[in-house]
Design a protein around this motif. Structure first.
Motif, PDB file in Angstrom:
ATOM      1  N   SER A  83       0.692  -1.373   0.019  1.00 36.78           N
ATOM      2  CA  SER A  83      -0.068   0.082  -0.019  1.00 36.78           C
ATOM      3  C   SER A  83       0.911   1.272   0.095  1.00 36.78           C
ATOM      4  N   LYS A  84       2.076   1.098   0.615  1.00 39.05           N
ATOM      5  CA  LYS A  84       3.101   2.303   0.479  1.00 39.05           C
ATOM      6  C   LYS A  84       4.289   2.123   0.633  1.00 39.05           C
ATOM      7  N   LEU A  85       5.019   2.834  -0.426  1.00 39.34           N
ATOM      8  CA  LEU A  85       6.653   2.611  -0.585  1.00 39.34           C
ATOM      9  C   LEU A  85       7.069   4.264  -0.688  1.00 39.34           C
ATOM     10  N   GLU A  86       7.732   4.792   0.088  1.00 38.66           N
ATOM     11  CA  GLU A  86       7.993   6.234  -0.202  1.00 38.66           C
ATOM     12  C   GLU A  86       9.217   6.707   0.601  1.00 38.66           C
ATOM     13  N   TYR A  87       9.925   7.992   0.272  1.00 36.98           N
ATOM     14  CA  TYR A  87      10.945   8.199   0.800  1.00 36.98           C
ATOM     15  C   TYR A  87      10.856   9.772   1.216  1.00 36.98           C
ATOM     16  N   GLN A  88      11.593   9.982   2.444  1.00 38.93           N
ATOM     17  CA  GLN A  88      11.791  11.300   2.842  1.00 38.93           C
ATOM     18  C   GLN A  88      13.365  11.392   2.782  1.00 38.93           C
ATOM     19  N   GLY A  89      13.778  12.490   2.473  1.00 40.72           N
ATOM     20  CA  GLY A  89      15.150  12.886   2.457  1.00 40.72           C
ATOM     21  C   GLY A  89      15.862  13.714   1.252  1.00 40.72           C
ATOM     22  N   ARG A 104      18.480  12.685  -0.744  1.00 35.14           N
ATOM     23  CA  ARG A 104      18.963  12.161  -1.674  1.00 35.14           C
ATOM     24  C   ARG A 104      18.202  11.947  -2.988  1.00 35.14           C
ATOM     25  N   LYS A 105      18.930  11.764  -4.299  1.00 31.43           N
ATOM     26  CA  LYS A 105      18.238  11.439  -5.256  1.00 31.43           C
ATOM     27  C   LYS A 105      17.542   9.938  -5.257  1.00 31.43           C
ATOM     28  N   HIS A 106      16.191  10.133  -5.983  1.00 32.51           N
ATOM     29  CA  HIS A 106      15.308   9.041  -5.778  1.00 32.51           C
ATOM     30  C   HIS A 106      14.354   9.159  -6.985  1.00 32.51           C
ATOM     31  N   PRO A 107      13.709   8.107  -7.307  1.00 29.26           N
ATOM     32  CA  PRO A 107      12.587   8.017  -8.519  1.00 29.26           C
ATOM     33  C   PRO A 107      11.319   8.947  -7.999  1.00 29.26           C
ATOM     34  N   ALA A 108      10.746   9.629  -8.857  1.00 29.51           N
ATOM     35  CA  ALA A 108       9.734  10.478  -8.202  1.00 29.51           C
ATOM     36  C   ALA A 108       8.619   9.787  -7.881  1.00 29.51           C
ATOM     37  N   LYS A 109       8.250   8.801  -8.259  1.00 34.92           N
ATOM     38  CA  LYS A 109       7.109   7.996  -7.752  1.00 34.92           C
ATOM     39  C   LYS A 109       6.988   7.815  -6.637  1.00 34.92           C
ATOM     40  N   TYR A 110       8.202   7.608  -5.696  1.00 35.39           N
ATOM     41  CA  TYR A 110       8.348   7.400  -4.295  1.00 35.39           C
ATOM     42  C   TYR A 110       8.582   8.616  -3.524  1.00 35.39           C
ATOM     43  N   SER A 111       8.711   9.845  -4.126  1.00 36.73           N
ATOM     44  CA  SER A 111       8.879  10.936  -3.565  1.00 36.73           C
ATOM     45  C   SER A 111       7.644  11.389  -2.295  1.00 36.73           C
ATOM     46  N   THR A 112       8.021  12.153  -1.378  1.00 38.09           N
ATOM     47  CA  THR A 112       6.961  12.551  -0.747  1.00 38.09           C
ATOM     48  C   THR A 112       7.200  14.201  -0.523  1.00 38.09           C
ATOM     49  N   GLY A 113       8.423  14.695  -1.106  1.00 42.05           N
ATOM     50  CA  GLY A 113       8.371  15.975  -1.399  1.00 42.05           C
ATOM     51  C   GLY A 113       9.001  16.555   0.031  1.00 42.05           C
ATOM     52  N   ILE A 114       9.309  15.693   1.024  1.00 41.80           N
ATOM     53  CA  ILE A 114      10.037  16.248   2.220  1.00 41.80           C
ATOM     54  C   ILE A 114      11.252  15.686   2.545  1.00 41.80           C
ATOM     55  N   VAL A 115      12.200  16.673   2.585  1.00 42.36           N
ATOM     56  CA  VAL A 115      13.593  16.271   2.648  1.00 42.36           C
ATOM     57  C   VAL A 115      14.424  16.323   4.016  1.00 42.36           C
ATOM     58  N   ARG A 116      13.549  16.533   5.107  1.00 41.71           N
ATOM     59  CA  ARG A 116      13.937  16.289   6.067  1.00 41.71           C
ATOM     60  C   ARG A 116      13.050  15.201   7.030  1.00 41.71           C
ATOM     61  N   PRO A 117      13.684  13.932   7.099  1.00 40.49           N
ATOM     62  CA  PRO A 117      12.821  12.915   7.861  1.00 40.49           C
ATOM     63  C   PRO A 117      12.182  13.628   9.007  1.00 40.49           C
ATOM     64  N   GLU A 118      11.013  13.088   9.327  1.00 41.97           N
ATOM     65  CA  GLU A 118      10.108  13.550  10.390  1.00 41.97           C
ATOM     66  C   GLU A 118      10.095  12.421  11.433  1.00 41.97           C
ATOM     67  N   ILE A 119      10.555  13.010  12.642  1.00 41.07           N
ATOM     68  CA  ILE A 119      10.824  12.205  13.976  1.00 41.07           C
ATOM     69  C   ILE A 119       9.249  11.331  14.121  1.00 41.07           C
TER      70      ILE A 119
END
Length: 246
Positions: free
Chosen positions: A108-114, A116-131
């Motif tokens: 249901s979900k695979l996404e990235y916060q940070g 570093r370069k990554h495929p757009a389809k996994y992007s959250t637009g959040i560059v600072r991982p949220e605690i």
């Protein structure tokens, strides 16, 4: 009525806290240098496939063949782990996508916060991982992996210069710690839940040669007591996090 509500809250709150630690002893803590198959380079660059495999073991319920899972994840069809440079964020995301499709028929979900370069389809637009997100990331149907950057600090410029990175498995959290399983042998070769203190950086810049840098350091999480620094580094900073849910 108010007293009854407070009693219920006080009774339930500790159970909610314990839920964040519910899986720390069920998720494996494989040491990457125990990888010894041909072409593995003795696992020296296998932190990413090992870190991900720890979580997949819990999610799949298969505890018997973790070494085979690591080999599969590291292969060119999955993460394409390099014996020189390890595994980038793109490789981790693609590898998790493929193994999840094969083992679970999807997710249901695979996404990235940070940053570093990554495929757009996994992007959250959040560059600072949220605690807050990190502290709620682990369950019997979800996982998260941290990409930790190794940094040397230049005080005169208030700059953190990135000299490398490492992947670890997030396995839980409490009010003051992230609980981590670190694949590196410097974290020990036996099972260990590492309760890692953290703080939020309030100034400076992250700099280095990777695409995505420089970026303001303010707001990034720095790992402290309880985390094993690589020799020659000053700080470990969470560059990014991959979140997965079935």
């Amino acid at each position: 009525m108010k007293i009854l509500c407070w009693v219920i809250l006080l009774y339930c709150y500790p159970l909610a806290c314990l839920a964040d630690l519910a899986y720390i002893n069920q998720i494996p803590d494989f040491t990457q240098t125990d990888v010894a198959f041909s072409g593995s380079g003795n696992g020296q660059q296998f932190c990413a496939p090992v870190a991900v495999s720890n979580s997949i073991v819990l999610l799949s319920g298969n505890t018997q063949e973790q070494i085979d899972l690591i080999a599969l994840l590291a292969s060119s069809e999955y993460m394409n782990t390099s014996l020189k440079n390890g595994t980038g964020t793109t490789g981790v995301l693609r590898g998790v996508n493929r193994i999840a499709e094969e083992l679970f028929g999807g997710y249901s979900k695979l996404e990235y916060q940070g940053w570093r370069k990554h495929p757009a389809k996994y992007s959250t637009g959040i560059v600072r991982p949220e605690i807050t997100k990190l502290k709620n990331a682990i369950s019997s149907r979800s996982a998260a992996w941290l990409n930790v950057g190794w940094y040397r600090y230049e005080k005169a410029r208030d700059q953190y210069r990135r000299i490398g990175g490492h992947w670890v498995t997030l396995v839980g959290a409490d009010n003051e710690h992230l609980v981590i399983h670190d694949p590196s042998p410097r974290a020990g070769r036996v099972f260990s839940n590492e309760f890692v203190e953290y703080r939020t950086i309030d100034s400076g810049m992250l700099v280095g040669d990777k695409k995505g840098l420089p970026v303001e350091a303010k707001g990034y999480l720095m790992l402290g007591k309880g985390f094993h620094l690589k020799r020659g580094t000053d700080f470990a900073i969470v560059d990014g996090a991959v979140f997965f849910r079935l």
